[in-house]
Write an enzyme that holds these catalytic residues in place. Structure first.
Site, short mmCIF file in Angstrom:
data_model
loop_
_atom_site.label_atom_id
_atom_site.label_comp_id
_atom_site.label_asym_id
_atom_site.label_seq_id
_atom_site.Cartn_x
_atom_site.Cartn_y
_atom_site.Cartn_z
CB SER A 129 -0.52 0.00 1.55
OG SER A 129 -1.26 0.57 1.01
CE1 TYR B 255 -3.95 -2.33 5.05
CE2 TYR B 255 -3.24 -0.36 4.71
CZ TYR B 255 -4.01 -1.34 4.17
OH TYR B 255 -3.54 -0.91 2.54
#
Length: 371
Positions: free
Chosen positions: A223, A236
């Site tokens: 990401s 995350y």
């Protein structure tokens, strides 16, 4: 009626810097188009020493040189592309029961490839042509090893054996949307099991088969937040950041032994339009547009089909995020404030449409998403 979890967007939303970049790359910055101009000038019998001719020829020559240098750069970095024949490939996709993973699985299934989806939830669409579903918690090594044996032994509905997986797409991920103090130890450990350790489990399980088959592709879904960190997403972003190092290490290990036959692909997408990202309003949609799952899927599939390794960073700003680390601390802080990344996450909404506050919920359901 539109999905209440996904906010309506203004009519000019598709107009972004990425669109302008794409248009320029296929026109003004394209070598073929650039050479048309001096050819047209010559058709008008323009002298070679004319300023217009000199400028256009120089521009076309520069673009042509950069074009071939980019090809040379990719060849040096990632080697020669491997041959990919979908009739012989077996594709494993983790977290493929919905969202981006399911979209990629459906496309390959419709194209006749053998696809196995590993997820803890059933397929969102019930059934998908050419896609075999295996219930599996990829954060559990024993479950991954068990399913790997089933994939090689099981027969699909058309009595065709799946065989040894040769394309691995590590797509599964979870997030809790809580501050670091509100995260329980169990939630943190669960995030790292699914987001990070699952990659080790699947690679160690399926890579030996790729080596035996002398062909393979390993796709790592990270990401853009891996480069930034983000408020209320510490678990995350930390796990996604670790994937950058894992990809680099895996690529280095395969470089000298299987560079020609086993490729690695890193994907670092920005915000994707799924219900799991609902509530997050991008402060600068022109510079940081929200991605459609189909656009990300197209790039991933294109790269896999080409047999190349490399990095897919999208949208455009994602390509420059690695340079944030070399900026002065003050400028870095200003850019971070200007981007609004930490403010945007305040509106983070879960799959069920429940807003996740900073204090969170003690029994919040884990939400799966990609990107």
């Amino acid at each position: 009626m539109s999905d209440p979890a996904i906010p309506d967007r203004p009519w000019h939303n598709p107009l972004t810097i990425d669109l302008l970049h794409k248009v320029l790359n296929t026109t003004f910055f394209h070598p073929f188009v650039a050479w048309i101009i001096p050819l047209c000038l010559r058709a008008q019998v323009t002298p070679y020493e004319h300023p217009a001719m000199l400028i256009t020829v120089s521009w076309a020559t520069l673009l042509t040189l950069l074009f071939f240098l980019s090809i040379l750069n990719r060849r040096i970095a990632y080697g020669k592309p491997r041959e990919v024949d979908l009739n012989d490939e077996v594709i494993v996709i983790t977290g493929g029961a919905s969202g981006l993973g399911l979209l990629i699985a459906e496309v390959y299934g419709l194209r006749g490839a053998s696809v196995a989806v590993l997820d803890v939830r059933e397929l969102e669409v019930g059934e998908a042509r050419g896609v075999e579903f295996y219930k599996c918690d990829v954060g559990d090594r024993e479950q991954v090893e068990r399913v790997a044996k089933e994939i090689e032994e099981d027969f699909s509905c058309d009595a065709k054996q799946l065989g040894t997986p040769t394309i691995l797409i590590n797509n599964a991920a979870i997030a809790h949307g809580k501050s670091i103090l509100d995260l329980s130890h169990e939630e943190i450990e669960r995030t790292f099991r699914v987001n990070l350790l699952s990659h080790f489990h699947t690679i160690k399980t399926f890579l030996p088969g790729m080596i035996r088959e002398n062909r393979g592709t390993v796709v790592t879904m990270s990401s853009v937040l891996a480069h930034l960190g983000c408020r209320n997403l510490s678990d995350y972003t930390s796990s996604k950041s670790a994937l950058l190092a894992l990809h680099a290490s895996l690529t280095a290990e395969l470089l000298h032994t299987h560079q020609k036959t086993i490729k690695t692909l890193l994907v670092t997408p920005g915000q994707i339009t799924t219900p799991l990202f609902a509530g997050i309003k991008t402060p600068a949609p022109f510079l940081a547009p929200v991605l459609e799952p189909v656009d990300v899927a197209k790039e991933v599939i294109k790269a896999i089909d080409s047999g190349e390794g490399g990095v897919i960073a999208m949208p455009l700003y994602a390509r420059w995020l690695p340079w944030m680390g070399v900026l002065p601390a003050g400028l870095h802080s200003v850019l971070r404030w200007w981007s609004g990344v930490d403010v945007a996450v305040e509106g983070f909404v879960g799959r069920n449409g429940e807003e996740q506050t900073e204090k969170g919920k003690e029994k919040e359901e884990t939400r799966y998403f990609e990107g």
